[in-house]
Design a protein around this motif. Sequence first.
Motif, mmCIF file in Angstrom:
data_model
loop_
_atom_site.group_PDB
_atom_site.id
_atom_site.type_symbol
_atom_site.label_atom_id
_atom_site.label_comp_id
_atom_site.label_asym_id
_atom_site.label_seq_id
_atom_site.Cartn_x
_atom_site.Cartn_y
_atom_site.Cartn_z
ATOM 1 N N THR A 11 19.045 -12.136 -31.453
ATOM 2 C CA THR A 11 19.285 -12.645 -30.350
ATOM 3 C C THR A 11 18.131 -13.048 -29.356
ATOM 4 O O THR A 11 17.404 -11.845 -28.701
ATOM 5 C CB THR A 11 21.113 -12.180 -29.470
ATOM 6 O OG1 THR A 11 21.371 -12.090 -30.313
ATOM 7 C CG2 THR A 11 20.839 -13.146 -28.478
ATOM 8 N N TRP A 12 17.838 -14.007 -28.525
ATOM 9 C CA TRP A 12 16.851 -14.788 -28.185
ATOM 10 C C TRP A 12 17.660 -15.883 -26.911
ATOM 11 O O TRP A 12 17.871 -16.630 -27.296
ATOM 12 C CB TRP A 12 15.544 -15.447 -28.351
ATOM 13 C CG TRP A 12 14.398 -15.360 -30.032
ATOM 14 C CD1 TRP A 12 15.697 -14.331 -30.821
ATOM 15 C CD2 TRP A 12 13.301 -14.377 -29.937
ATOM 16 N NE1 TRP A 12 14.412 -14.086 -31.558
ATOM 17 C CE2 TRP A 12 13.365 -14.131 -30.581
ATOM 18 C CE3 TRP A 12 12.631 -14.673 -28.800
ATOM 19 C CZ2 TRP A 12 11.742 -13.467 -31.138
ATOM 20 C CZ3 TRP A 12 11.093 -14.757 -29.099
ATOM 21 C CH2 TRP A 12 10.685 -13.697 -30.214
ATOM 22 N N GLN A 13 16.449 -15.285 -26.129
ATOM 23 C CA GLN A 13 17.401 -16.408 -24.514
ATOM 24 C C GLN A 13 16.150 -16.787 -23.672
ATOM 25 O O GLN A 13 14.641 -16.335 -23.785
ATOM 26 C CB GLN A 13 18.012 -15.117 -23.502
ATOM 27 C CG GLN A 13 17.945 -15.941 -22.138
ATOM 28 C CD GLN A 13 19.174 -14.447 -21.194
ATOM 29 O OE1 GLN A 13 18.797 -13.746 -21.415
ATOM 30 N NE2 GLN A 13 20.748 -15.163 -20.316
ATOM 31 N N THR A 43 6.321 -17.198 -24.660
ATOM 32 C CA THR A 43 6.815 -15.424 -24.698
ATOM 33 C C THR A 43 5.981 -15.153 -24.458
ATOM 34 O O THR A 43 4.584 -14.582 -25.214
ATOM 35 C CB THR A 43 7.756 -14.918 -26.375
ATOM 36 O OG1 THR A 43 7.983 -16.205 -26.724
ATOM 37 C CG2 THR A 43 7.882 -13.924 -25.870
ATOM 38 N N THR A 99 20.558 -19.268 -25.415
ATOM 39 C CA THR A 99 20.539 -18.340 -26.133
ATOM 40 C C THR A 99 20.694 -19.180 -27.673
ATOM 41 O O THR A 99 21.248 -19.864 -28.056
ATOM 42 C CB THR A 99 21.867 -17.174 -26.286
ATOM 43 O OG1 THR A 99 21.830 -17.066 -24.438
ATOM 44 C CG2 THR A 99 21.644 -16.772 -27.048
ATOM 45 N N THR A 142 8.735 -14.726 -33.908
ATOM 46 C CA THR A 142 8.867 -15.433 -32.659
ATOM 47 C C THR A 142 10.094 -16.520 -32.673
ATOM 48 O O THR A 142 9.948 -17.096 -33.887
ATOM 49 C CB THR A 142 8.345 -15.973 -31.334
ATOM 50 O OG1 THR A 142 7.963 -16.393 -30.420
ATOM 51 C CG2 THR A 142 6.787 -16.966 -32.113
ATOM 52 N N VAL A 143 10.764 -16.981 -31.669
ATOM 53 C CA VAL A 143 11.666 -18.060 -32.047
ATOM 54 C C VAL A 143 11.368 -19.029 -30.512
ATOM 55 O O VAL A 143 10.640 -17.874 -29.780
ATOM 56 C CB VAL A 143 13.220 -17.686 -31.790
ATOM 57 C CG1 VAL A 143 13.640 -19.144 -31.371
ATOM 58 C CG2 VAL A 143 13.403 -16.628 -32.750
ATOM 59 N N GLY A 172 10.837 -18.113 -23.157
ATOM 60 C CA GLY A 172 11.317 -17.098 -23.763
ATOM 61 C C GLY A 172 11.262 -15.561 -23.931
ATOM 62 O O GLY A 172 10.232 -14.761 -23.359
ATOM 63 N N LYS A 173 12.480 -14.751 -24.327
ATOM 64 C CA LYS A 173 12.868 -13.186 -24.671
ATOM 65 C C LYS A 173 13.000 -13.229 -25.544
ATOM 66 O O LYS A 173 14.492 -13.106 -26.321
ATOM 67 C CB LYS A 173 12.409 -12.608 -23.253
ATOM 68 C CG LYS A 173 13.402 -12.821 -22.525
ATOM 69 C CD LYS A 173 14.270 -11.768 -21.455
ATOM 70 C CE LYS A 173 15.634 -11.869 -20.830
ATOM 71 N NZ LYS A 173 16.450 -10.996 -19.487
ATOM 72 N N LYS A 174 12.345 -12.709 -26.051
ATOM 73 C CA LYS A 174 13.809 -12.039 -27.554
ATOM 74 C C LYS A 174 14.234 -10.648 -26.614
ATOM 75 O O LYS A 174 14.154 -9.417 -26.368
ATOM 76 C CB LYS A 174 12.712 -10.809 -28.546
ATOM 77 C CG LYS A 174 13.428 -10.454 -29.379
ATOM 78 C CD LYS A 174 12.098 -10.083 -30.483
ATOM 79 C CE LYS A 174 13.325 -8.909 -31.945
ATOM 80 N NZ LYS A 174 11.657 -8.629 -33.236
#
Length: 165
Positions: free
Chosen positions: A109-111, A59, A35, A47-48, A102-104
Amino acid sequence: MKRLWVRLLLILVSGTAGCATPGVCPAIGWSNSATVVLDGPVDGVDTVQFCPDGACSITPQPTTAPKSTIAPGPSAIPGQAATAVPAAPGADSGSKYSPYFGKKIDDRTWQFSAPMNAPAKATVRALAASGEVLAAREVELTWTRVGGSEQCGGPSTAGPITLSL
């Protein structure tokens, strides 16, 4: 006759008693997760990314159109093979394979998932829609198992990792 059946049953049961091997792990897989939490103004973040081992996460974007469709040839003749219609331009970004996704979760917070992988280091970075890197940080990852067993392994988590913007 009844005694014969009992003897046969006992022989059958005693012969298979050693088949259940204790300590053998089931043949299943899992996905580890990390995370990333953004600290600072997030308005420009598109995006991260989570980048261990030189491969950055992707993503997946939801789509309503298929990448290709199957349609009959120009003149539908019985027995004629169907032809593939190429996807619309831009439907496939041509992105390089990455085992990390990845998902927002929310604006901060990104996981990220790392299927069957627990890398020791990663670079996390926030990107603008233009692709400009807004912030980046290399981190050492500490994984904590949250399922499975010590002998067989199981899913683990790392983080939260803070990325200051």
